[in-house]
Write a protein that holds these residues in place. Structure first.
Motif, PDB file in Angstrom:
ATOM      1  N   GLN A   7       0.802  -1.212   0.000  1.00  0.00           N
ATOM      2  CA  GLN A   7       0.000   0.000   0.000  1.00  0.00           C
ATOM      3  C   GLN A   7       0.841   1.272   0.000  1.00  0.00           C
ATOM      4  OE1 GLN A   7      -2.639  -0.445   3.314  1.00  0.00           O
ATOM      5  NE2 GLN A   7      -3.677  -2.200   2.425  1.00  0.00           N
ATOM      6  N   SER A   8       2.097   1.173   0.397  1.00  0.00           N
ATOM      7  CA  SER A   8       2.955   2.365   0.432  1.00  0.00           C
ATOM      8  C   SER A   8       3.855   2.463  -0.806  1.00  0.00           C
ATOM      9  CB  SER A   8       3.812   2.369   1.704  1.00  0.00           C
ATOM     10  OG  SER A   8       4.733   1.294   1.686  1.00  0.00           O
ATOM     11  N   TRP A   9       3.468   1.831  -1.910  1.00  0.00           N
ATOM     12  CA  TRP A   9       4.275   1.816  -3.119  1.00  0.00           C
ATOM     13  C   TRP A   9       4.634   3.218  -3.594  1.00  0.00           C
ATOM     14  CZ3 TRP A   9       2.513   4.378  -7.342  1.00  0.00           C
ATOM     15  CH2 TRP A   9       1.142   4.638  -7.413  1.00  0.00           C
ATOM     16  N   TRP A  10       3.725   4.143  -3.462  1.00  0.00           N
ATOM     17  CA  TRP A  10       3.932   5.503  -3.968  1.00  0.00           C
ATOM     18  C   TRP A  10       5.052   6.230  -3.211  1.00  0.00           C
ATOM     19  CZ3 TRP A  10       3.010   9.338  -0.409  1.00  0.00           C
ATOM     20  CH2 TRP A  10       2.285   8.953   0.725  1.00  0.00           C
ATOM     21  N   MET A  11       5.269   5.891  -1.948  1.00  0.00           N
ATOM     22  CA  MET A  11       6.342   6.528  -1.185  1.00  0.00           C
ATOM     23  C   MET A  11       7.710   6.131  -1.740  1.00  0.00           C
ATOM     24  SD  MET A  11       4.921   6.481   2.700  1.00  0.00           S
ATOM     25  CE  MET A  11       5.964   7.815   3.261  1.00  0.00           C
ATOM     26  N   TRP A  12       7.837   4.881  -2.156  1.00  0.00           N
ATOM     27  CA  TRP A  12       9.094   4.410  -2.740  1.00  0.00           C
ATOM     28  C   TRP A  12       9.359   5.138  -4.060  1.00  0.00           C
ATOM     29  CZ3 TRP A  12      12.108   1.169   0.056  1.00  0.00           C
ATOM     30  CH2 TRP A  12      11.502   0.521   1.129  1.00  0.00           C
ATOM     31  N   MET A  13       8.301   5.344  -4.830  1.00  0.00           N
ATOM     32  CA  MET A  13       8.456   6.018  -6.117  1.00  0.00           C
ATOM     33  C   MET A  13       8.815   7.497  -5.926  1.00  0.00           C
ATOM     34  SD  MET A  13       5.654   4.136  -8.501  1.00  0.00           S
ATOM     35  CE  MET A  13       6.586   4.046 -10.030  1.00  0.00           C
ATOM     36  N   ILE A  14       8.218   8.139  -4.940  1.00  0.00           N
ATOM     37  CA  ILE A  14       8.555   9.542  -4.666  1.00  0.00           C
ATOM     38  C   ILE A  14      10.012   9.660  -4.242  1.00  0.00           C
ATOM     39  CG2 ILE A  14       8.131  11.490  -3.109  1.00  0.00           C
ATOM     40  CD1 ILE A  14       5.140  10.773  -3.248  1.00  0.00           C
ATOM     41  N   ARG A  15      10.480   8.752  -3.397  1.00  0.00           N
ATOM     42  CA  ARG A  15      11.897   8.757  -3.013  1.00  0.00           C
ATOM     43  C   ARG A  15      12.772   8.649  -4.255  1.00  0.00           C
ATOM     44  NH1 ARG A  15      13.378   4.552   1.581  1.00  0.00           N
ATOM     45  NH2 ARG A  15      15.362   5.667   1.500  1.00  0.00           N
ATOM     46  N   GLY A  16      12.368   7.783  -5.184  1.00  0.00           N
ATOM     47  CA  GLY A  16      13.133   7.610  -6.413  1.00  0.00           C
ATOM     48  C   GLY A  16      13.159   8.863  -7.263  1.00  0.00           C
ATOM     49  N   VAL A  17      12.016   9.504  -7.406  1.00  0.00           N
ATOM     50  CA  VAL A  17      11.935  10.732  -8.206  1.00  0.00           C
ATOM     51  C   VAL A  17      12.779  11.840  -7.586  1.00  0.00           C
ATOM     52  CG1 VAL A  17      10.369  12.579  -8.954  1.00  0.00           C
ATOM     53  CG2 VAL A  17       9.710  10.181  -9.253  1.00  0.00           C
ATOM     54  N   ILE A  18      12.711  11.992  -6.276  1.00  0.00           N
ATOM     55  CA  ILE A  18      13.505  13.032  -5.601  1.00  0.00           C
ATOM     56  C   ILE A  18      14.991  12.768  -5.802  1.00  0.00           C
ATOM     57  CG2 ILE A  18      14.157  13.953  -3.330  1.00  0.00           C
ATOM     58  CD1 ILE A  18      11.166  13.517  -2.540  1.00  0.00           C
ATOM     59  N   ALA A  19      15.400  11.511  -5.677  1.00  0.00           N
ATOM     60  CA  ALA A  19      16.808  11.170  -5.885  1.00  0.00           C
ATOM     61  C   ALA A  19      17.226  11.449  -7.331  1.00  0.00           C
ATOM     62  CB  ALA A  19      17.053   9.710  -5.531  1.00  0.00           C
ATOM     63  N   LEU A  20      16.363  11.105  -8.291  1.00  0.00           N
ATOM     64  CA  LEU A  20      16.683  11.361  -9.697  1.00  0.00           C
ATOM     65  C   LEU A  20      16.831  12.855  -9.975  1.00  0.00           C
ATOM     66  CD1 LEU A  20      14.368   8.754 -11.438  1.00  0.00           C
ATOM     67  CD2 LEU A  20      16.869   8.812 -11.535  1.00  0.00           C
ATOM     68  N   ILE A  21      15.938  13.654  -9.431  1.00  0.00           N
ATOM     69  CA  ILE A  21      16.024  15.109  -9.625  1.00  0.00           C
ATOM     70  C   ILE A  21      17.329  15.645  -9.052  1.00  0.00           C
ATOM     71  CG2 ILE A  21      15.026  17.334  -8.912  1.00  0.00           C
ATOM     72  CD1 ILE A  21      12.248  15.919  -9.115  1.00  0.00           C
ATOM     73  N   PHE A  22      17.663  15.211  -7.831  1.00  0.00           N
ATOM     74  CA  PHE A  22      18.921  15.648  -7.228  1.00  0.00           C
ATOM     75  C   PHE A  22      20.112  15.209  -8.072  1.00  0.00           C
ATOM     76  CE2 PHE A  22      22.654  14.659  -4.676  1.00  0.00           C
ATOM     77  CZ  PHE A  22      22.958  15.924  -4.216  1.00  0.00           C
TER      78      PHE A  22
END
Length: 189
Positions: A7-22
């Protein structure tokens, strides 16, 4: 069987997007002032820590030990705040902060990967993210005198690889959440 991790799949994806942007920013702007690099990385550590703590809200089952999310969140938020409120730190201290954060979170990500192997296939991405974090930490410990551009590129490469891996974990969990591949991806103990 939709569990708290799925159910928390979206949190993992947000972490990934933030890391990619950085990561992209670190590569495209490696000659920015050292203060900007410190502030940018402090924000990344802080937000990543917040999302690690946020995952505690979804802990109804034992997919990941609660203490590993708590420690990962505290390390990220603590080092992020310390770095942000002390922008005049030297590059050696900054690199030490990064090394401590990377090794600590890498170990906690490996703990999570080991626990996930009993639940789903594809936990390799979390394990690889943990190894990547530990390698970055030891690289900064072994060669602390790198220049600002080298530090930016190392952080950028790490953040991009980490972001891809977190996005992979989130995507796999999203598939489970929406029922596609459910029978193939769940493991039976």
């Amino acid at each position: 069987m939709q569990n708290a991790l799925v159910q928390s799949w979206w949190m993992w994806m947000i972490r990934g997007v933030i890391a990619l942007i950085f990561g992209v920013m670190a590569f495209t702007m490696p000659v920015v002032t050292f203060g900007a690099l410190i502030t940018l990385f402090a924000a990344f550590m802080f937000v990543d820590g917040v999302f690690a703590l946020g995952s505690l809200l979804f802990k109804r089952q034992q997919e990941r030990p609660w203490w590993s999310s708590l420690l990962e969140g505290i390390f990220g938020i603590g080092i992020g705040l310390l770095t942000f409120f002390m922008p005049g730190i030297t590059s050696l201290v900054f690199v030490t902060y990064i090394a401590i954060w990377a090794i600590a979170t890498g170990i906690l990500e490996l703990v999570t990967a080991v626990r996930l192997r009993k639940e789903i296939e594809g936990e390799w991405a979390m394990g690889l993210a943990g190894i990547l974090s530990i390698v970055l930490g030891f690289a900064f410990i072994l060669v602390p005198g790198n220049g600002v551009v080298t530090i930016a590129w190392m952080l950028g490469a790490y953040a991009i690889a980490f972001g891809i891996l977190m996005f992979t974990v989130g995507g796999r969990l999203r598939q489970l959440a929406h029922g596609s591949g459910h029978g193939d991806t769940m493991r039976h103990a």
